[in-house]
Scaffold this active site. Structure first.
Site, PDB file in Angstrom:
ATOM      1  N   LYS A 193       0.749  -1.149   0.209  1.00 36.58           N
ATOM      2  CA  LYS A 193       0.316   0.317  -0.620  1.00 36.58           C
ATOM      3  C   LYS A 193       1.132   0.945  -0.103  1.00 36.58           C
ATOM      4  CE  LYS A 193      -3.881   2.610   2.738  1.00 36.58           C
ATOM      5  NZ  LYS A 193      -4.853   2.218   3.724  1.00 36.58           N
ATOM      6  N   LYS A 246      -2.187  -1.719  -4.379  1.00 36.55           N
ATOM      7  CA  LYS A 246      -3.183  -0.449  -3.586  1.00 36.55           C
ATOM      8  C   LYS A 246      -1.910   0.796  -4.077  1.00 36.55           C
ATOM      9  CE  LYS A 246      -6.231   2.147  -0.555  1.00 36.55           C
ATOM     10  NZ  LYS A 246      -6.779   1.772   0.994  1.00 36.55           N
TER      11      LYS A 246
HETATM   12  C1  PBG Z   1      -7.287   2.744   5.392  1.00 32.75           C
HETATM   13  C2  PBG Z   1      -7.879   3.272   4.613  1.00 32.75           C
HETATM   14  C3  PBG Z   1      -8.122   3.970   3.183  1.00 32.75           C
HETATM   15  C4  PBG Z   1      -8.303   3.900   1.937  1.00 32.75           C
HETATM   16  C5  PBG Z   1      -9.207   2.465   2.073  1.00 32.75           C
HETATM   17  N1  PBG Z   1      -8.085   2.103   3.658  1.00 32.75           N
HETATM   18  C6  PBG Z   1      -7.361   4.846   2.840  1.00 32.75           C
HETATM   19  C7  PBG Z   1      -5.804   5.894   3.617  1.00 32.75           C
HETATM   20  O1  PBG Z   1      -4.704   4.831   4.310  1.00 32.75           O
HETATM   21  O2  PBG Z   1      -5.858   7.011   4.063  1.00 32.75           O
HETATM   22  C8  PBG Z   1      -8.269   4.224   0.489  1.00 32.75           C
HETATM   23  C9  PBG Z   1      -9.490   3.538  -0.374  1.00 32.75           C
HETATM   24  C10 PBG Z   1      -9.695   3.847  -1.582  1.00 32.75           C
HETATM   25  O3  PBG Z   1      -9.148   5.283  -1.788  1.00 32.75           O
HETATM   26  O4  PBG Z   1     -10.444   4.202  -2.462  1.00 32.75           O
HETATM   27  N2  PBG Z   1      -6.027   2.686   5.563  1.00 32.75           N
END
Ligand code: PBG
Length: 325
Positions: A193, A246
């Site tokens: 991520k 992601k």
């Molecule tokens: C939480 C999380 C995030 C997303 C999913 N779970 C955001 C972040 O790390 O701030 C983002 C999903 C999206 O942008 O569709 N940690």
């Protein structure tokens, strides 16, 4: 002159269909759903046209539609009323996510329900872990995350999807689940991520923008690829069952490499900012939405993703059903 006529296999629709290498199917999708507290709420998220906040009393109508479209799986995100330093509502048996999971599993037992396991929606500072003296501390966060995962499994979640990027979160959650008797509940690890600008609309949606600093001490630098393989290898060693990459679109090379290197199913997260860009351009008439969405989702499959977590799932399921794509 000697050359190959590649166009022979593109001459009509039949042959194009016959040689198509990658397909998108409704079974590929996981659809994200945002649940909020309160009553009679179905409120559109302004930066994500077509995506809504649902209160529990309006949730079934949405899920009903998803099921009738053939969507097999959802990922539930909770937006709680009350937030505090340690995110205490994250593992509350009567928290918004736990209630939503219970309700969906009671009413739609065959729908596969995944729970996002993170603290940022629940903490007042908006970070994904516990904060001490301005630092996001790793090991203290693991306990909170494991407790959150167990509470979600107790509520009936079919799969736990931790997105917090603390080190050791898969091991901690696996141990927590096993000790609580949930050894059959798998973990979809958000193994790779990135600290991405593409999460903007999501943070608006769940009010989780960090109140100080940013997430770069735990989420990855977009410049790094080899580090992604280290992250994935650790999570596999700790017991992950599936791996998420992601965001998706700017990281197709990473999806491809993770898919080549490891043998677990790979999920691409087509995140909020990717969705918002397509919607904004489509609303302005600047792009052909259907074409661009299908092309984007197909690129995830081509890169090697088995599954796609996408806000476009409902639209695409409709297009597939009516045979317009
Ligand atoms: C939480 C999380 C995030 C997303 C999913 N779970 C955001 C972040 O790390 O701030 C983002 C999903 C999206 O942008 O569709 N940690």
């Amino acid at each position: 002159m000697q050359f190959h006529r590649h166009r022979r296999l593109r001459r009509n629709q039949a042959i194009r269909n016959m040689v198509k290498e990658n397909h998108i199917r409704v079974e590929d999708f996981i659809y994200p759903i945002f649940v909020v507290e309160g009553e009679n709420k179905k409120e559109e998220i302004s930066s994500m046209p077509g995506v809504y906040h649902f209160s529990l009393d309006r949730l079934n109508e949405e899920v009903d539609e998803l099921v009738s479209l053939g969507i097999l799986s959802i990922m539930i995100f909770g937006v709680p009323h009350d937030k505090d330093e340690c995110g205490s509502s994250a593992d509350d048996a009567h928290g918004i996510v736990q209630k939503a999971i219970r309700q969906v599993k009671e009413n739609f037992p065959d729908l596969y329900v995944m729970a996002d396991t993170c603290l940022c929606q629940y903490t007042s500072h908006g970070h994904c872990g516990v904060v001490e003296n301005g630092e996001i501390v790793n090991d203290a966060s693991l306990e909170r995350l494991a407790a959150t995962a167990v509470s979600q499994a107790k509520a009936g979640a079919d799969m736990i999807a931790p997105s917090n990027m603390m080190d050791g979160f898969v091991a901690a959650i696996r141990k927590g689940l096993d000790e609580a008797g949930f050894e059959d509940v798998p973990i979809l690890s958000y193994a790779v991520k990135y600290a991405s600008g593409f999460y903007g609309p999501f943070r608006d949606a769940v009010h989780s923008a960090p109140q100080f600093g940013d997430r770069r001490t735990y989420q990855m630098d977009p410049a790094n690829a080899r580090e992604a393989l280290r992250e994935a290898a650790s999570d596999i060693a700790e017991g992950a069952d599936m791996l998420m990459v992601k965001p998706g679109l700017a990281y197709l090379d990473i999806i491809h490499r993770v898919h080549q290197e490891f043998h677990l199913p790979v999920v691409a997260y087509n995140v909020s900012g990717e969705y918002a860009m397509v919607k904004a351009a489509a609303i302005n008439g600047w792009i052909d939405e259907k074409k661009v969405v299908v092309e984007t989702l197909t690129s995830f499959k081509r890169a090697g993703a088995e599954l796609i977590l996408t806000y476009h799932a409902k639209d695409v399921a409709k297009w597939l059903k009516e045979g317009s794509i």
